[in-house]
Scaffold this motif. Sequence first.
Motif, PDB file in Angstrom:
ATOM      1  N   UNK A 186     -48.765  45.835 -26.767  1.00 34.06           N
ATOM      2  CA  UNK A 186     -48.080  45.455 -25.535  1.00 34.06           C
ATOM      3  C   UNK A 186     -47.310  46.660 -25.009  1.00 34.06           C
ATOM      4  N   UNK A 187     -47.694  47.090 -23.819  1.00 37.64           N
ATOM      5  CA  UNK A 187     -47.005  48.203 -23.177  1.00 37.64           C
ATOM      6  C   UNK A 187     -45.850  47.693 -22.327  1.00 37.64           C
ATOM      7  N   UNK A 188     -44.820  48.506 -22.224  1.00 36.61           N
ATOM      8  CA  UNK A 188     -43.696  48.189 -21.357  1.00 36.61           C
ATOM      9  C   UNK A 188     -43.072  49.496 -20.867  1.00 36.61           C
ATOM     10  N   UNK A 189     -42.218  49.370 -19.866  1.00 39.87           N
ATOM     11  CA  UNK A 189     -41.468  50.521 -19.380  1.00 39.87           C
ATOM     12  C   UNK A 189     -41.970  51.139 -18.091  1.00 39.87           C
ATOM     13  N   UNK A 190     -43.082  50.625 -17.573  1.00 46.73           N
ATOM     14  CA  UNK A 190     -43.579  51.161 -16.317  1.00 46.73           C
ATOM     15  C   UNK A 190     -42.681  50.783 -15.151  1.00 46.73           C
ATOM     16  N   UNK A 191     -42.974  51.391 -14.007  1.00 44.15           N
ATOM     17  CA  UNK A 191     -42.192  51.082 -12.823  1.00 44.15           C
ATOM     18  C   UNK A 191     -42.418  52.099 -11.728  1.00 44.15           C
ATOM     19  N   UNK A 192     -41.533  52.044 -10.745  1.00 41.66           N
ATOM     20  CA  UNK A 192     -41.588  52.947  -9.599  1.00 41.66           C
ATOM     21  C   UNK A 192     -40.493  54.001  -9.744  1.00 41.66           C
ATOM     22  N   UNK A 193     -40.888  55.257  -9.584  1.00 45.02           N
ATOM     23  CA  UNK A 193     -39.928  56.349  -9.730  1.00 45.02           C
ATOM     24  C   UNK A 193     -40.266  57.428  -8.709  1.00 45.02           C
ATOM     25  N   UNK A 247     -40.355  63.881  -9.805  1.00 44.10           N
ATOM     26  CA  UNK A 247     -39.323  64.598 -10.529  1.00 44.10           C
ATOM     27  C   UNK A 247     -38.537  63.732 -11.490  1.00 44.10           C
ATOM     28  N   UNK A 248     -38.709  62.439 -11.381  1.00 39.28           N
ATOM     29  CA  UNK A 248     -37.994  61.507 -12.241  1.00 39.28           C
ATOM     30  C   UNK A 248     -38.667  61.314 -13.595  1.00 39.28           C
ATOM     31  N   UNK A 249     -38.113  60.379 -14.353  1.00 37.53           N
ATOM     32  CA  UNK A 249     -38.584  60.122 -15.714  1.00 37.53           C
ATOM     33  C   UNK A 249     -38.807  58.638 -15.945  1.00 37.53           C
ATOM     34  N   UNK A 250     -39.706  58.354 -16.844  1.00 36.47           N
ATOM     35  CA  UNK A 250     -39.921  57.004 -17.346  1.00 36.47           C
ATOM     36  C   UNK A 250     -40.216  57.087 -18.832  1.00 36.47           C
ATOM     37  N   UNK A 251     -39.910  56.003 -19.520  1.00 39.78           N
ATOM     38  CA  UNK A 251     -40.173  55.927 -20.951  1.00 39.78           C
ATOM     39  C   UNK A 251     -41.012  54.686 -21.206  1.00 39.78           C
ATOM     40  N   UNK A 252     -42.232  54.897 -21.633  1.00 36.03           N
ATOM     41  CA  UNK A 252     -43.128  53.788 -21.938  1.00 36.03           C
ATOM     42  C   UNK A 252     -43.094  53.493 -23.427  1.00 36.03           C
ATOM     43  N   UNK A 253     -43.248  52.223 -23.752  1.00 40.41           N
ATOM     44  CA  UNK A 253     -43.338  51.810 -25.143  1.00 40.41           C
ATOM     45  C   UNK A 253     -44.603  51.005 -25.372  1.00 40.41           C
ATOM     46  N   UNK A 254     -45.119  51.118 -26.574  1.00 45.31           N
ATOM     47  CA  UNK A 254     -46.277  50.342 -27.005  1.00 45.31           C
ATOM     48  C   UNK A 254     -45.881  49.646 -28.297  1.00 45.31           C
ATOM     49  N   UNK A 255     -45.779  48.323 -28.221  1.00 47.55           N
ATOM     50  CA  UNK A 255     -45.395  47.531 -29.389  1.00 47.55           C
ATOM     51  C   UNK A 255     -46.639  46.897 -29.981  1.00 47.55           C
ATOM     52  N   UNK A 256     -46.873  47.144 -31.263  1.00 48.12           N
ATOM     53  CA  UNK A 256     -48.066  46.632 -31.925  1.00 48.12           C
ATOM     54  C   UNK A 256     -47.721  45.493 -32.872  1.00 48.12           C
ATOM     55  N   UNK A 257     -48.658  44.577 -33.018  1.00 43.31           N
ATOM     56  CA  UNK A 257     -48.525  43.484 -33.990  1.00 43.31           C
ATOM     57  C   UNK A 257     -49.912  43.090 -34.464  1.00 43.31           C
ATOM     58  N   UNK A 258     -49.939  42.469 -35.633  1.00 43.16           N
ATOM     59  CA  UNK A 258     -51.206  41.981 -36.157  1.00 43.16           C
ATOM     60  C   UNK A 258     -52.071  43.036 -36.824  1.00 43.16           C
ATOM     61  N   UNK A 279     -52.788  45.779 -22.415  1.00 40.12           N
ATOM     62  CA  UNK A 279     -53.132  45.335 -21.075  1.00 40.12           C
ATOM     63  C   UNK A 279     -52.734  46.341 -20.002  1.00 40.12           C
ATOM     64  N   UNK A 280     -51.887  47.271 -20.362  1.00 37.56           N
ATOM     65  CA  UNK A 280     -51.496  48.311 -19.425  1.00 37.56           C
ATOM     66  C   UNK A 280     -50.177  48.040 -18.726  1.00 37.56           C
ATOM     67  N   UNK A 281     -49.557  49.115 -18.278  1.00 40.80           N
ATOM     68  CA  UNK A 281     -48.334  49.026 -17.499  1.00 40.80           C
ATOM     69  C   UNK A 281     -48.437  50.002 -16.333  1.00 40.80           C
ATOM     70  N   UNK A 282     -48.019  49.548 -15.157  1.00 46.05           N
ATOM     71  CA  UNK A 282     -48.180  50.353 -13.947  1.00 46.05           C
ATOM     72  C   UNK A 282     -47.063  51.380 -13.835  1.00 46.05           C
ATOM     73  N   UNK A 283     -47.453  52.602 -13.570  1.00 39.03           N
ATOM     74  CA  UNK A 283     -46.510  53.678 -13.264  1.00 39.03           C
ATOM     75  C   UNK A 283     -46.836  54.178 -11.860  1.00 39.03           C
ATOM     76  N   UNK A 284     -45.836  54.149 -10.999  1.00 43.31           N
ATOM     77  CA  UNK A 284     -46.017  54.616  -9.630  1.00 43.31           C
ATOM     78  C   UNK A 284     -44.970  55.683  -9.341  1.00 43.31           C
ATOM     79  N   UNK A 285     -45.434  56.852  -8.914  1.00 41.57           N
ATOM     80  CA  UNK A 285     -44.543  57.963  -8.617  1.00 41.57           C
ATOM     81  C   UNK A 285     -44.645  58.257  -7.125  1.00 41.57           C
ATOM     82  N   UNK A 286     -43.543  58.103  -6.444  1.00 42.61           N
ATOM     83  CA  UNK A 286     -43.531  58.342  -5.001  1.00 42.61           C
ATOM     84  C   UNK A 286     -43.142  59.780  -4.696  1.00 42.61           C
ATOM     85  N   UNK A 287     -43.671  60.276  -3.593  1.00 40.62           N
ATOM     86  CA  UNK A 287     -43.400  61.676  -3.226  1.00 40.62           C
ATOM     87  C   UNK A 287     -42.182  61.785  -2.334  1.00 40.62           C
TER      88      UNK A 287
END
Length: 125
Positions: A5-12, A15-26, A117-125
């Motif tokens: 399960x990915x998390x941490x995506x978003x709109x930035x 020049x900004x930063x994001x931190x994505x995480x991947x949590x595994x189970x099973x 399933x993926x997480x969306x990262x959008x970087x605006x100019x």
Amino acid sequence: QVQLVESGGGLVQAGGSLRLSCQASGLTFGSYHVGWFRQAPGKERIFVTAISRIGAYIAYADSVKGRFTISRDNAKNTVTLQMNSLKPEDTAVYFCAADLDGLRATTERTEYDYWGQGTQVTVSS
């Protein structure tokens, strides 16, 4: 069952930063290499970075070297992708994946056994 399960995506802004995480189970997390891939609209899913089972080997795509950092915490079944100095061309859905085989993490998408399933990262100019 295996879940990534990915998390941490978003709109930035560029020049900004994001931190994505991947949590595994099973799965026995420390037995798997883990990779991050990304897919922009209308394009193929491509390699971003990967880390071997205990983190001894790490690979980065040339396009993200010096800007992205991958790390893992096997005690928490987590892989983290720190993304700095983001550019509009980094915009994509980011996927984490796990690979049981091989001596070290691979850049080959087809080698990975499990995908999130993926997480969306959008970087605006």
